[in-house]
Design a protein around this motif. Structure first.
Motif, PDB file in Angstrom:
ATOM      1  N   ILE A 175      47.796  43.585  45.162  1.00  0.00           N
ATOM      2  CA  ILE A 175      48.413  44.337  44.067  1.00  0.00           C
ATOM      3  C   ILE A 175      49.918  44.082  44.041  1.00  0.00           C
ATOM      4  O   ILE A 175      50.493  43.782  42.994  1.00  0.00           O
ATOM      5  CB  ILE A 175      48.109  45.844  44.216  1.00  0.00           C
ATOM      6  CG1 ILE A 175      46.609  46.086  43.961  1.00  0.00           C
ATOM      7  CG2 ILE A 175      48.967  46.679  43.262  1.00  0.00           C
ATOM      8  CD1 ILE A 175      46.152  47.491  44.220  1.00  0.00           C
ATOM      9  N   ARG A 176      50.544  44.162  45.205  1.00  0.00           N
ATOM     10  CA  ARG A 176      51.991  43.901  45.273  1.00  0.00           C
ATOM     11  C   ARG A 176      52.326  42.471  44.845  1.00  0.00           C
ATOM     12  O   ARG A 176      53.331  42.228  44.190  1.00  0.00           O
ATOM     13  CB  ARG A 176      52.508  44.149  46.692  1.00  0.00           C
ATOM     14  CG  ARG A 176      52.595  45.613  47.080  1.00  0.00           C
ATOM     15  CD  ARG A 176      53.416  45.805  48.349  1.00  0.00           C
ATOM     16  NE  ARG A 176      53.548  47.215  48.681  1.00  0.00           N
ATOM     17  CZ  ARG A 176      52.719  47.874  49.486  1.00  0.00           C
ATOM     18  NH1 ARG A 176      51.696  47.230  50.035  1.00  0.00           N
ATOM     19  NH2 ARG A 176      52.910  49.156  49.742  1.00  0.00           N
ATOM     20  N   GLU A 177      51.478  41.520  45.259  1.00  0.00           N
ATOM     21  CA  GLU A 177      51.743  40.112  44.943  1.00  0.00           C
ATOM     22  C   GLU A 177      51.338  39.736  43.517  1.00  0.00           C
ATOM     23  O   GLU A 177      51.659  38.653  43.048  1.00  0.00           O
ATOM     24  CB  GLU A 177      50.996  39.207  45.934  1.00  0.00           C
ATOM     25  CG  GLU A 177      51.499  39.302  47.369  1.00  0.00           C
ATOM     26  CD  GLU A 177      52.956  38.900  47.511  1.00  0.00           C
ATOM     27  OE1 GLU A 177      53.367  37.906  46.885  1.00  0.00           O
ATOM     28  OE2 GLU A 177      53.689  39.602  48.235  1.00  0.00           O
ATOM     29  N   GLY A 178      50.639  40.659  42.845  1.00  0.00           N
ATOM     30  CA  GLY A 178      50.230  40.385  41.466  1.00  0.00           C
ATOM     31  C   GLY A 178      49.117  39.364  41.354  1.00  0.00           C
ATOM     32  O   GLY A 178      49.056  38.592  40.383  1.00  0.00           O
ATOM     33  N   LYS A 179      48.221  39.344  42.342  1.00  0.00           N
ATOM     34  CA  LYS A 179      47.135  38.364  42.336  1.00  0.00           C
ATOM     35  C   LYS A 179      46.206  38.574  41.139  1.00  0.00           C
ATOM     36  O   LYS A 179      45.820  39.705  40.826  1.00  0.00           O
ATOM     37  CB  LYS A 179      46.318  38.469  43.636  1.00  0.00           C
ATOM     38  CG  LYS A 179      47.095  38.110  44.902  1.00  0.00           C
ATOM     39  CD  LYS A 179      47.483  36.662  44.934  1.00  0.00           C
ATOM     40  CE  LYS A 179      48.194  36.281  46.215  1.00  0.00           C
ATOM     41  NZ  LYS A 179      48.656  34.888  46.206  1.00  0.00           N
ATOM     42  N   ARG A 180      45.867  37.465  40.509  1.00  0.00           N
ATOM     43  CA  ARG A 180      44.949  37.520  39.356  1.00  0.00           C
ATOM     44  C   ARG A 180      43.526  37.352  39.863  1.00  0.00           C
ATOM     45  O   ARG A 180      43.014  36.245  39.990  1.00  0.00           O
ATOM     46  CB  ARG A 180      45.294  36.425  38.355  1.00  0.00           C
ATOM     47  CG  ARG A 180      46.380  36.736  37.324  1.00  0.00           C
ATOM     48  CD  ARG A 180      47.386  37.738  37.727  1.00  0.00           C
ATOM     49  NE  ARG A 180      48.361  38.010  36.646  1.00  0.00           N
ATOM     50  CZ  ARG A 180      49.283  38.933  36.726  1.00  0.00           C
ATOM     51  NH1 ARG A 180      49.383  39.696  37.804  1.00  0.00           N
ATOM     52  NH2 ARG A 180      50.131  39.137  35.726  1.00  0.00           N
ATOM     53  N   THR A 181      42.904  38.466  40.182  1.00  0.00           N
ATOM     54  CA  THR A 181      41.530  38.471  40.673  1.00  0.00           C
ATOM     55  C   THR A 181      40.583  38.859  39.547  1.00  0.00           C
ATOM     56  O   THR A 181      41.005  39.373  38.503  1.00  0.00           O
ATOM     57  CB  THR A 181      41.372  39.483  41.826  1.00  0.00           C
ATOM     58  OG1 THR A 181      41.657  40.806  41.312  1.00  0.00           O
ATOM     59  CG2 THR A 181      42.346  39.180  42.968  1.00  0.00           C
ATOM     60  N   THR A 182      39.294  38.642  39.775  1.00  0.00           N
ATOM     61  CA  THR A 182      38.317  39.085  38.771  1.00  0.00           C
ATOM     62  C   THR A 182      38.310  40.611  38.676  1.00  0.00           C
ATOM     63  O   THR A 182      37.970  41.162  37.621  1.00  0.00           O
ATOM     64  CB  THR A 182      36.901  38.584  39.103  1.00  0.00           C
ATOM     65  OG1 THR A 182      36.537  39.020  40.415  1.00  0.00           O
ATOM     66  CG2 THR A 182      36.812  37.071  39.008  1.00  0.00           C
ATOM     67  N   ILE A 183      38.700  41.289  39.750  1.00  0.00           N
ATOM     68  CA  ILE A 183      38.775  42.760  39.725  1.00  0.00           C
ATOM     69  C   ILE A 183      39.779  43.191  38.657  1.00  0.00           C
ATOM     70  O   ILE A 183      39.489  44.054  37.819  1.00  0.00           O
ATOM     71  CB  ILE A 183      39.201  43.308  41.103  1.00  0.00           C
ATOM     72  CG1 ILE A 183      38.178  42.926  42.175  1.00  0.00           C
ATOM     73  CG2 ILE A 183      39.374  44.831  41.050  1.00  0.00           C
ATOM     74  CD1 ILE A 183      38.631  43.214  43.593  1.00  0.00           C
TER      75      ILE A 183
END
Length: 368
Positions: A275-283
């Motif tokens: 969340i902090r890193e701003g990862k683009r996950t399918t979630i």
């Protein structure tokens, strides 16, 4: 022995067999001659940090199970299984730098370990940070070299056909690493991309390259050793490779889930760091699709805030759960496992095949 196994569940047998192989790989690595080449002491200590606290040994485990599934001798494949583990390890060392993760397997990540050590040596905070990063980069580099030496053991110790050994090294260096780097690069680039501009398929492709590819090649290498065959199109080699590729995608999807809902003490990595890193996950993608306008604004504000406080991380996680991001990602992971199992139809029935099925189930059932 058979009577004892009959009293255990398939999951317990799988975990027992995986643990057994994990211990073999750890022992092989800790006693390997390459250790004598690692220096100075900080490089030695950094290189042994993750291997000494090995994870679940899933990649070497699948290599050995695949070797056994085609009737091969696992003993000959142990150096390759150790090589796959170290190859995975050096990518983790570098990945932790990229993701700014200070914890790995419940211990300081390599760059953070040597940041802390440098502080005790009187370095300033900036100097210590640079020292930790530089040592970690060098540790990953030398572990890459260690990987190749481990694969060479198959010829040196067991006189495996040199042509087969070279094909295996080529599979890792050409078949895996460029795709892994591509996936990692997409991961970094997508952090700057608006979630509504990305397709679900792009995110899955990124995950497949980062994770699925090494799982796929681990199975392929194990089967090649077991069959003593370099034909990638051999039906069983191809089937095991496709099986593990799909399981690997499911693994990453489940890993993304655990990165939000597990406990740091069990998961071994910081919870909520995506969340902090701003990862683009399918979630994130599924949640955004299900959100109303106000919820979409909340998601965009919370995800990617590197200074987010714990209460804000919890707020983001609760929002992702409520908008069914986790639920739909888990459903997607199960679809990949179902697809994976279909590839096992051409693999002869055996104890090893049962382990492969249990391994597939573990990909989405694991809680830590």
């Amino acid at each position: 022995m058979i009577e004892v196994l009959e009293k255990l569940t398939a999951k317990q047998i799988f975990q027992q067999e995986l643990s057994k192989r994990g211990k073999l790989i750890k022992k092989y690595l800790i006693n390997h001659y390459f250790k004598k080449l690692l220096g100075p002491k900080d490089i030695l200590d950094g290189s042994l940090s993750y291997p000494s606290s090995m994870g679940k040994a899933l990649r070497p485990g699948i290599l050995l199970f695949s070797c056994g599934a085609v009737g091969g001798d696992e003993k000959i494949a142990i150096p390759a299984a150790a090589g796959v583990e170290i190859s995975h390890t050096w990518t983790l060392v570098h990945d932790d730098i990229i993701d700014n993760d200070d914890i790995r397997r419940g211990k300081p990540s390599v760059h953070h370990q040597f940041y802390k050590l440098a502080k005790t040596r009187g370095y300033s905070d900036k100097e210590a940070s640079e020292y930790g990063r530089n040592i970690a980069i060098l540790v990953g580099d030398v572990q890459h070299s260690w990987t190749v030496s481990l694969f060479m053991d198959m010829y040196k110790k067991y006189k495996l056909d040199p042509a087969l050994v070279l094909e295996i090294i080529n599979e890792l260096e050409v078949g895996v690493i460029p795709k892994l780097i591509e996936g990692e690069t997409f991961d970094i680039q997508y952090e700057r991309e608006k979630i509504n501009k990305l397709k679900k398929e792009q995110i899955i492709d990124m995950s497949a390259k980062k994770t699925g590819q090494l799982y796929s090649s681990s199975a392929k290498i194990g089967a090649m050793i077991g069959l003593k065959n370099t034909d990638f199109k051999h039906p069983i080699i191809l089937a095991l490779s496709n099986f593990c590729f799909n399981c690997g995608v499911a693994f990453q999807l489940q890993d993304d889930i655990l990165g939000l809902i597990s406990k740091e003490s069990k998961f071994g990595k910081p919870i909520g760091s995506d969340i902090r890193e701003g990862k683009r996950t399918t979630i994130f993608w599924f949640a955004y699709q299900n959100a109303n306008r106000q919820e979409k604004q909340q998601l965009i504000k919370l995800i990617g805030d590197k200074k987010a406080k714990e209460n804000e991380i919890k707020k983001a996680i609760n929002l992702l759960i409520r908008l069914k991001g986790i639920e739909e990602t888990q459903r997607l992971a199960l679809q990949y496992i179902h697809k994976a199992k279909n590839y096992l139809k051409v693999v002869p029935d055996s104890f090893y095949k049962e382990l492969l099925v249990s391994w597939a189930n573990f990909m989405v059932e694991r809680k830590i």
